[in-house]
Design an enzyme around this catalytic site. Structure first.
Site, short mmCIF file in Angstrom:
data_model
loop_
_atom_site.label_atom_id
_atom_site.label_comp_id
_atom_site.label_asym_id
_atom_site.label_seq_id
_atom_site.Cartn_x
_atom_site.Cartn_y
_atom_site.Cartn_z
N GLU A 117 -4.13 -7.56 13.87
CA GLU A 117 -5.14 -7.80 12.83
C GLU A 117 -6.53 -7.30 13.22
O GLU A 117 -7.44 -7.32 12.41
CB GLU A 117 -5.22 -9.30 12.51
CG GLU A 117 -4.09 -9.73 11.59
CD GLU A 117 -4.18 -11.17 11.16
OE1 GLU A 117 -4.89 -11.95 11.82
OE2 GLU A 117 -3.52 -11.51 10.16
N HIS A 161 -1.22 -5.58 22.83
CA HIS A 161 -0.01 -4.77 22.57
C HIS A 161 1.24 -5.51 23.08
O HIS A 161 2.28 -5.52 22.42
CB HIS A 161 -0.08 -3.44 23.33
CG HIS A 161 -1.12 -2.49 22.84
ND1 HIS A 161 -2.14 -2.05 23.64
CD2 HIS A 161 -1.29 -1.88 21.65
CE1 HIS A 161 -2.90 -1.19 22.97
NE2 HIS A 161 -2.40 -1.07 21.75
N GLY A 205 -1.12 3.85 23.29
CA GLY A 205 -1.13 3.65 24.74
C GLY A 205 -2.35 2.91 25.23
O GLY A 205 -3.02 2.22 24.44
N SER A 240 -8.94 -4.19 23.15
CA SER A 240 -8.84 -2.86 22.58
C SER A 240 -8.65 -1.87 23.73
O SER A 240 -9.17 -2.09 24.83
CB SER A 240 -10.16 -2.53 21.85
OG SER A 240 -10.30 -1.14 21.69
N SER A 241 -7.91 -0.80 23.44
CA SER A 241 -7.73 0.23 24.48
C SER A 241 -9.08 0.79 24.91
O SER A 241 -9.27 1.20 26.05
CB SER A 241 -6.84 1.35 23.95
OG SER A 241 -5.62 0.80 23.55
#
Ligand code: PAF
Length: 292
Positions: free
Chosen positions: A160, A47, A41, A197-198
């Site tokens: 990646e 994403h 999430g 990145s989250s």
């Protein structure tokens, strides 16, 4: 070509694996392809790019949203991991309403026993992230295997940025002869070069700006690698981070891509890349770029 017949309905969101499986069985026919994007999430463009690729290459796309407790070695990191399901669903809806979402509870995945199995990934698990996050890849192996059993994907999409995870998932698939193709997708970066990145959502605007230095230093190290020995490049990177008090370098490693073993000397025939983990105000960021 088979097309799902739930196009005009609202987005399908499942919390229970049995219901997801029943739905997939009702919607897919023999030979229809299922693309799968596993996530924790706090979705970002990286994403969404994985989902877009899956939507292009498969008849059905499933996205899982599950913050997996067994891959966190640090309880504070687990507690602070961003959880933004509503916003995530809105982003997926805007991308394509045909995406099928699986957002399970811990109970639905672990059925009362929230522990990781123990895996042997031929040593890949002992390098870098494995050294600094003990047990992390047992947790990743456990959840990815479980999700593959539930979703039964034809293709599964991994970014990646987590290159070590990608190699480990490929090893998991090979060793267990799982009938899924792992598709590696390039890193998405912010306009300043910071890998998406989250965890970036926990940075302040100014930390996010300053974190551009990570990609900049990686690229400068790559330049130096053309003319200098490995240990000198590593030393240079350490010194660069010492100049920036906001950052704490956890590791910088130049490693061979397939074995992930650190290299100590240069050899043209092997593919290597740089891996880095840096703390910015207790928020851990990782990045990687190919070195040849
Ligand atoms: O990369 C991630 O987000 C996670 O490690 C994954 C693959 C979804 C497993 O929890």
């Amino acid at each position: 070509m088979f097309a799902p017949n739930y196009n005009k309905m609202c987005m399908q969101i499942f919390n229970k694996n049995i219901e997801l499986r029943a739905f997939l069985d009702s919607q897919t026919v023999h030979n229809s392809t299922i693309g799968f994007v596993p996530t924790m999430g706090a979705l970002h463009e990286g994403h969404l790019a994985l989902m877009q690729r899956s939507l292009l290459e498969n008849e059905v796309t499933v996205v899982s949203i599950f913050v997996n407790p067994t891959q966190f070695n640090n309880p504070e990191d687990l507690a602070k991991y961003p959880r933004t399901l509503e916003a995530d669903v809105a982003k997926m809806k805007a991308l394509n309403k045909n995406i099928i979402v699986y957002a399970p509870s811990v109970e639905d995945i672990y059925e009362g026993k929230t522990t990781a199995a123990s895996f042997d990934f031929d040593g890949l698990e002992h390098q870098m992230e494995g050294k600094f996050r003990p047990g992390h890849f047992d947790g990743v192996g456990t959840i990815v295997k479980r999700l593959f059993e539930i979703v039964c994907p034809t293709n599964a999409y991994f970014g990646e940025k987590d290159f070590q995870q990608l190699q480990i998932v490929k090893k998991l698939v090979a060793k267990n002869q799982l009938p899924v193709t792992i598709v590696a997708c390039p890193i998405h970066r912010e306009s300043n070069g910071l890998a998406m990145s989250s965890r970036n959502s926990r940075l302040t605007a100014s930390e996010r700006n300053e974190a551009a230095i990570i990609y900049k230093i990686l690229n400068q190290a790559k330049e130096k690698f053309q003319t200098q020995e490995v240990d000198l490049v590593e030393e240079w990177v350490k010194k660069e981070f010492e100049k920036h008090p906001l950052f704490e370098l956890e590791y910088f490693v130049i490693a061979e891509e397939s074995t992930l073993l650190p290299i100590t000397f240069k050899e043209k025939a092997r593919n290597c890349r740089a891996f880095i983990a840096v703390f910015v105000n207790n928020i851990r960021l990782i990045d990687t770029i190919p070195f040849n």
